[in-house]
Enzyme design. Structure first.
Site, short mmCIF file in Angstrom:
data_model
loop_
_atom_site.label_atom_id
_atom_site.label_comp_id
_atom_site.label_asym_id
_atom_site.label_seq_id
_atom_site.Cartn_x
_atom_site.Cartn_y
_atom_site.Cartn_z
N THR A 130 0.82 -1.21 0.00
CA THR A 130 0.00 0.00 0.00
C THR A 130 0.85 1.27 0.00
OG1 THR A 130 -1.51 1.25 1.42
CG2 THR A 130 -0.08 -0.28 2.53
N ASP A 131 0.26 2.37 -0.47
CA ASP A 131 0.97 3.66 -0.40
C ASP A 131 1.06 4.18 1.03
OD1 ASP A 131 -1.70 4.36 -0.04
OD2 ASP A 131 -1.76 5.85 -1.65
N GLU A 132 0.26 3.58 1.96
CA GLU A 132 0.24 4.11 3.33
C GLU A 132 1.58 3.92 4.05
OE1 GLU A 132 -3.18 3.40 5.71
OE2 GLU A 132 -4.55 3.62 4.04
N TYR A 155 -2.02 -0.48 10.96
CA TYR A 155 -2.13 -1.16 9.66
C TYR A 155 -0.91 -0.84 8.79
CZ TYR A 155 -3.37 -1.63 4.71
OH TYR A 155 -3.34 -1.92 3.36
N LYS A 159 2.10 -3.29 7.32
CA LYS A 159 2.39 -3.47 5.89
C LYS A 159 3.84 -3.06 5.60
CE LYS A 159 -0.01 -4.60 2.95
NZ LYS A 159 -0.39 -5.96 2.43
#
Ligand code: NAD
Ligand code: DAU
Length: 349
Positions: A130-132, A155, A159
């Site tokens: 993810t970009d997060e 989260y 990741k």
């Protein structure tokens, strides 16, 4: 026949990836491994369940012995790893679940692949991320593949950790890996706890639309089928050891996006213009809420020739239409304990 393990294939993005691979590559044997958590639903895959190159295995990636046994039996040539706990709000309520599924689960898969794969074989471990992991942007700039990791939620921390393990297995053990980091997906079969399907479902049922904070956070939205197409391209053409950012070049402030959803819903439900907007309710902000995400997807365009195919206006109409036509799906995935869980979370805000 190439044997490919897709994890999390009964979830939102995973089901689109399974559908694409099963239909497009009859020469691949696709095994979908999924625990079927609240977010996993075999109804997402009814159209492919009887295809001869597809099988479903129910199982938990956190169970290392089970994973090793499965790899020894099936001798997968490649892995496309999507299984994860994926909802930021749930990670704030229960971080440990996220460490188990996202970090321990990923390491179990890496160990099993390392155990059965030999040097010079044509293998690939493709990790979907993810970009997060890059943290939050201010008003300017975009995330590139060189942006430093700076995760803020449990989260995104889980990741980021799993991404680091995937790279560590490449650098330390020579495991052939590739990673892609994608922005917010939208489209059919997304569990209605995420912003877009949640708000569609709430408008349909005349429930409040909980906007976190002032609704000023910005996300970069990509149609899920474009993400699946990007995964196909990275899987077949990506350079081993590399990372590819995937995004829609499509930034929306939450409140503006919500107003678009309200307008389209009014039209589709034959309601007076402005009726759905009355459901907007500003609530306590999400803890540690990242302000802005924006992906620079230039590398995947220049090197692999992928770019988004669908304009957002068309995508959102199509998506809202899908949820309104598939009320049976919506009702079945929100039945059981989910509505009680959601109402409980909503009351706490
Ligand atoms: P999802 O929550 O809809 O689906 C996750 C799937 O994984 C479910 O089918 C679930 O049953 C399965 N799963 C969870 N824990 C498991 C376990 N321990 N063992 C086996 N299966 C398990 O998630 P999604 O939105 O489809 O996201 C898929 C992947 O893509 C995730 O890795 C997520 O981090 C990543 N991603 C998502 C987005 C997005 O916008 N949704 C964007 C970028 C990256
Ligand atoms: O950026 C990629 C990520 O996008 C993925 O890695 C995650 O798996 C996926 O869940 C998504 O994370 P977000 O937190 O951005 O998505 P969510 O749909 O939960 O929220 C989108 C924005 O809307 C965010 O700024 C929070 C806000 N929001 C969300 C919900 C559920 C609200 O204002 N109200 C809500 O009820």
């Amino acid at each position: 026949m190439k044997s490919i393990l897709i994890t999390g294939g009964a979830g939102f993005i995973g089901s689109h990836v399974v559908r694409l691979f099963v239909n497009k590559y009859p020469e691949y044997k696709i095994t979908n491994l999924d625990k079927l958590t609240y977010a996993g639903n075999l109804a997402n895959l009814q159209d492919v369940e009887n295809m001869s190159n597809y099988e479903f295995v129910k199982g938990d990636i956190v169970d290392g012995d089970f994973i090793l046994k499965l790899f020894n039996e099936r001798k997968f040539d490649a892995v496309i790893h999507l299984a994860a706990e994926s909802h930021v709000d749930r990670s704030i309520a229960n971080p440990t679940e996220f460490v188990l599924a996202n970090v321990v689960g990923t390491v179990n898969l890496l160990n099993a692949a390392k155990h059965i794969w030999r040097e010079n074989d044509d293998n690939l471990f493709y990790h979907i991320s993810t970009d997060e992991v890059y943290g939050s942007l201010g008003e300017d700039g975009m995330f590139t593949e060189e942006t430093r990791y700076d995760p803020h939620s449990p989260y995104s921390a889980s990741k980021a950790s799993s991404d680091h393990f995937v790279r560590a297995y490449h650098d330390t053990f020579g495991l052939p890996v590739v990673i892609s980091n994608c922005s917010n997906n939208y489209g059919s079969y997304q569990f209605p706890e995420k912003l877009i399907p949640l708000f569609i479902n709430n408008i349909k049922n005349n429930r409040p639309l909980p906007v976190y904070g002032k609704g000023e956070n910005i996300r970069d939205w990509l149609w899920v089928e474009d993400h699946a197409a990007a995964i196909d391209v990275v899987f077949h053409k990506g350079k081993v050891g590399d990372t590819y950012n995937i995004g829609g070049f499509n930034e929306w402030k939450n409140i503006d996006l919500i107003r678009v959803i309200c307008r389209v819903m009014d039209k589709k439900l034959d309601r007076t213009n402005g009726e759905s907007e009355k459901l907007i309710t500003f609530v306590k902000d999400r803890a540690g809420h990242d302000l802005r995400y924006a992906i620079d997807a230039t590398k995947i365009k220049n090197e692999l020739g992928w770019e988004p195919s669908l304009q957002f206006e068309e995508g959102i109409e199509k998506t809202i239409g899908w949820y309104l036509e598939n009320t049976g799906w919506l009702e079945s995935v929100t039945s059981g304990d989910y509505q009680k869980y959601y109402d409980d979370q909503y009351r706490r805000r």
